[in-house]
Enzyme design. Structure first.
Site, PDB file in Angstrom:
ATOM      1  N   LYS A  77      17.557  -3.366  60.376  1.00  0.00           N
ATOM      2  CA  LYS A  77      16.336  -2.602  60.702  1.00  0.00           C
ATOM      3  C   LYS A  77      15.519  -2.381  59.423  1.00  0.00           C
ATOM      4  O   LYS A  77      14.296  -2.505  59.422  1.00  0.00           O
ATOM      5  CB  LYS A  77      16.685  -1.263  61.352  1.00  0.00           C
ATOM      6  CG  LYS A  77      17.197  -1.386  62.777  1.00  0.00           C
ATOM      7  CD  LYS A  77      16.109  -1.858  63.739  1.00  0.00           C
ATOM      8  CE  LYS A  77      16.638  -2.160  65.125  1.00  0.00           C
ATOM      9  NZ  LYS A  77      15.751  -2.972  65.950  1.00  0.00           N
TER      10      LYS A  77
ATOM     11  N   TYR B 291      23.922  -3.522  61.019  1.00  0.00           N
ATOM     12  CA  TYR B 291      22.871  -3.286  62.023  1.00  0.00           C
ATOM     13  C   TYR B 291      21.722  -2.464  61.406  1.00  0.00           C
ATOM     14  O   TYR B 291      20.557  -2.839  61.470  1.00  0.00           O
ATOM     15  CB  TYR B 291      23.443  -2.554  63.255  1.00  0.00           C
ATOM     16  CG  TYR B 291      22.393  -1.797  64.018  1.00  0.00           C
ATOM     17  CD1 TYR B 291      21.489  -2.470  64.834  1.00  0.00           C
ATOM     18  CD2 TYR B 291      22.257  -0.409  63.885  1.00  0.00           C
ATOM     19  CE1 TYR B 291      20.486  -1.774  65.498  1.00  0.00           C
ATOM     20  CE2 TYR B 291      21.267   0.285  64.542  1.00  0.00           C
ATOM     21  CZ  TYR B 291      20.380  -0.399  65.352  1.00  0.00           C
ATOM     22  OH  TYR B 291      19.379   0.291  65.991  1.00  0.00           O
TER      23      TYR B 291
ATOM     24  N   SER C  53      14.365   2.378  63.850  1.00  0.00           N
ATOM     25  CA  SER C  53      15.340   3.405  64.209  1.00  0.00           C
ATOM     26  C   SER C  53      15.369   4.494  63.153  1.00  0.00           C
ATOM     27  O   SER C  53      15.157   4.229  61.960  1.00  0.00           O
ATOM     28  CB  SER C  53      16.713   2.734  64.291  1.00  0.00           C
ATOM     29  OG  SER C  53      17.727   3.697  64.346  1.00  0.00           O
TER      30      SER C  53
HETATM   31  C1  UD1 Z   1      23.855   5.377  67.012  1.00  0.00           C
HETATM   32  C2  UD1 Z   1      23.739   4.471  65.814  1.00  0.00           C
HETATM   33  C3  UD1 Z   1      22.273   4.259  65.502  1.00  0.00           C
HETATM   34  C4  UD1 Z   1      21.549   3.697  66.700  1.00  0.00           C
HETATM   35  C5  UD1 Z   1      21.742   4.678  67.859  1.00  0.00           C
HETATM   36  C6  UD1 Z   1      21.084   4.205  69.126  1.00  0.00           C
HETATM   37  C7  UD1 Z   1      25.747   4.959  64.518  1.00  0.00           C
HETATM   38  C8  UD1 Z   1      26.277   5.479  63.225  1.00  0.00           C
HETATM   39  N1  UD1 Z   1      24.431   5.050  64.688  1.00  0.00           N
HETATM   40  O1  UD1 Z   1      23.312   6.611  66.665  1.00  0.00           O
HETATM   41  O2  UD1 Z   1      22.176   3.372  64.428  1.00  0.00           O
HETATM   42  O3  UD1 Z   1      20.185   3.525  66.413  1.00  0.00           O
HETATM   43  O4  UD1 Z   1      23.133   4.835  68.090  1.00  0.00           O
HETATM   44  O5  UD1 Z   1      21.781   3.140  69.694  1.00  0.00           O
HETATM   45  O6  UD1 Z   1      26.510   4.499  65.348  1.00  0.00           O
HETATM   46  N2  UD1 Z   1      29.484  11.098  70.135  1.00  0.00           N
HETATM   47  C9  UD1 Z   1      30.624  11.735  70.585  1.00  0.00           C
HETATM   48  N3  UD1 Z   1      31.436  11.065  71.463  1.00  0.00           N
HETATM   49  C10 UD1 Z   1      31.150   9.800  71.910  1.00  0.00           C
HETATM   50  C11 UD1 Z   1      29.975   9.157  71.439  1.00  0.00           C
HETATM   51  C12 UD1 Z   1      29.170   9.838  70.541  1.00  0.00           C
HETATM   52  O7  UD1 Z   1      30.926  12.858  70.204  1.00  0.00           O
HETATM   53  O8  UD1 Z   1      31.933   9.254  72.698  1.00  0.00           O
HETATM   54  C13 UD1 Z   1      28.589  11.822  69.205  1.00  0.00           C
HETATM   55  C14 UD1 Z   1      28.395  11.100  67.887  1.00  0.00           C
HETATM   56  O9  UD1 Z   1      29.399  11.439  66.985  1.00  0.00           O
HETATM   57  C15 UD1 Z   1      27.009  11.616  67.483  1.00  0.00           C
HETATM   58  C16 UD1 Z   1      26.296  11.825  68.830  1.00  0.00           C
HETATM   59  O10 UD1 Z   1      27.323  11.886  69.810  1.00  0.00           O
HETATM   60  O11 UD1 Z   1      27.128  12.854  66.862  1.00  0.00           O
HETATM   61  C17 UD1 Z   1      25.349  10.685  69.177  1.00  0.00           C
HETATM   62  O12 UD1 Z   1      26.074   9.466  69.051  1.00  0.00           O
HETATM   63  P1  UD1 Z   1      25.447   8.067  69.526  1.00  0.00           P
HETATM   64  O13 UD1 Z   1      24.919   8.184  70.906  1.00  0.00           O
HETATM   65  O14 UD1 Z   1      26.480   7.027  69.258  1.00  0.00           O
HETATM   66  O15 UD1 Z   1      24.189   7.880  68.589  1.00  0.00           O
HETATM   67  P2  UD1 Z   1      24.073   7.920  66.984  1.00  0.00           P
HETATM   68  O16 UD1 Z   1      25.403   7.866  66.340  1.00  0.00           O
HETATM   69  O17 UD1 Z   1      23.200   9.057  66.634  1.00  0.00           O
END
Ligand code: UD1
Length: 366
Positions: free
Chosen positions: A178, A174, A149
């Site tokens: 990795k 988690y 990842s």
């Molecule tokens: C997350 C995990 C990462 C994992 C990846 C794939 C964390 C810190 N990292 O990445 O380790 O490999 O998922 O499963 O959790 N967001 C919103 N609203 C929401 C959900 C997300 O604004 O309801 C934003 C988050 O703040 C982020 C972006 O969307 O900026 C992507 O979030 P997400 O899909 O959870 O992925 P990551 O955080 O990048």
């Protein structure tokens, strides 16, 4: 119009490989009923590989095997096993003695849960890998593709991030698993005749065009894409946008979202590299993204455009542990794997939406 923050289109990409068949080549896919695993099994079978899935179904459904068969016209072998049981892993290798390659997806992946239950994550993710490596040695299986990842990079100082960027301390158990798994594979390849490829995924989204397989979060989702589609369909009242005070053009965080089918195809490319004996090192590492960064608001606007649905979202506080921005330099994977992500963000959103709608239809996965 979506704002592309960085892209790789200026690179000279070698011609993508022509379709070829790999009849009788057997691949063990652990976690093959999961989100990325199931899409990869489809791509493998469509190329002619014989697939054996090993999965404990803690976060996926047996019916996915039937759906893979429906898409590809071929049913993969399925073994319902817990990979932390060394004896059972050995039995799989003994039963399918012609396994030539392993793609190891099976892992627990909920970041928040890993903070609450670290031992569960260390036990599951690390022991499963060790068992697989020991069986590979015992049964002389040489080639391993491992799901890693971009989380290993933390917040990089320089963007786009390359494979040689420093690994940062993990923000969750988690993420730590990795990193540990990457190190275990690195140390093992150094003293054995194994070949391994570590694929560092950026943010997989979307679903198969058939809408028969896709992401199926058990319980409340944490990732952005299912939160968007579930709020669009009314399963959740609103979408929360975590922070709009980041140092980015619109203030929301930026990620490199990649269509899960493109991501799946990178695994086929990795196996083709093994088969063609093109790998120059026993351990190779590739970033698997698009090279493009999109903000949360850009994703929301793309989704609204392709679905025709207005999302009810509100800006809330930043989420603890989130990084500000990351996107990949994919030039190494483009060049060496002769692979390049094809789908744009609108297509990713459209396929995710079709999948969410299919989930609401009768006879869905249960
Ligand atoms: C997350 C995990 C990462 C994992 C990846 C794939 C964390 C810190 N990292 O990445 O380790 O490999 O998922 O499963 O959790 N967001 C919103 N609203 C929401 C959900 C997300 O604004 O309801 C934003 C988050 O703040 C982020 C972006 O969307 O900026 C992507 O979030 P997400 O899909 O959870 O992925 P990551 O955080 O990048």
């Amino acid at each position: 119009m979506l704002h592309v923050l960085s892209h790789t289109s200026h690179l000279t990409i070698p011609h993508l490989k022509k379709s070829s068949t790999f009849a009788n080549m057997k691949v063990l896919v652990t976690g093959g009923t999961g989100y990325i695993g199931s899409h990869t099994v489809v791509e493998l079978q469509q190329k002619g590989f014989e697939v054996v899935i090993a999965d404990n179904l803690v976060n996926s459904y047996r019916e996915t095997v039937d759906r893979i068969a429906k898409i590809t016209g071929k049913c993969p072998a399925f073994e319902h096993i817990d990979l932390t049981d060394k004896h059972l892993v050995d039995q799989i290798f003994a039963k399918y003695s012609d396994i030539q390659h392993i793609i190891h997806f099976a892992a627990l992946k909920a970041v928040g849960e890993s903070v609450q239950q670290p031992l569960k994550y260390y036990h599951n993710n690390i022991n499963a890998l060790i068992n697989i490596l020991e069986s590979m040695r015992k049964y002389a299986v040489k080639n391993l593709v491992f799901s890693s990842s971009c989380t290993v990079y933390g917040q990089p100082d320089v963007l786009p991030v390359t494979e040689t960027s420093p690994i940062q301390p993990a923000l969750s158990p988690y993420g730590h698993t990795k990193q540990i798994c990457e190190e275990i594979i690195t140390n093992t390849t150094a003293i054995s005749n194994f070949n391994a490829v570590l694929l560092r995924y950026f943010n997989p989204v979307g679903a198969h065009p058939s809408a028969l397989i896709g992401e199926f979060p058990i319980g409340a989702p944490n990732n952005l894409m299912p939160c968007i589609t579930q709020s669009a369909i009314g399963k959740r009242p609103e979408l929360k946008v975590f922070g709009n005070d980041y140092n980015t053009p619109d203030g929301t965080a930026i990620r490199d979202y990649i269509h899960v089918v493109d991501l799946a195809q990178s695994h086929v490319a990795a196996l083709e590299r093994f088969i063609g004996e093109q790998n120059t090192k026993k351990l190779e590492i590739y970033n698997i993204g698009t090279g493009n960064g999109f903000s949360v608001l850009e994703i929301i606007h793309s989704f609204e455009k392709v679905s025709g649905k207005k999302l009810n979202y509100q800006i809330v506080e930043r989420r603890a542990g989130d990084i500000e921005k990351i996107w990949a330099d994919t030039s190494l994977a483009n060049r060496e794997l002769q692979w390049k992500a094809q789908s744009g963000i609108d297509e990713m959103m459209a396929s995710a939406w079709r999948w969410e709608q299919a989930l609401s239809a009768p006879n869905v996965l249960r």
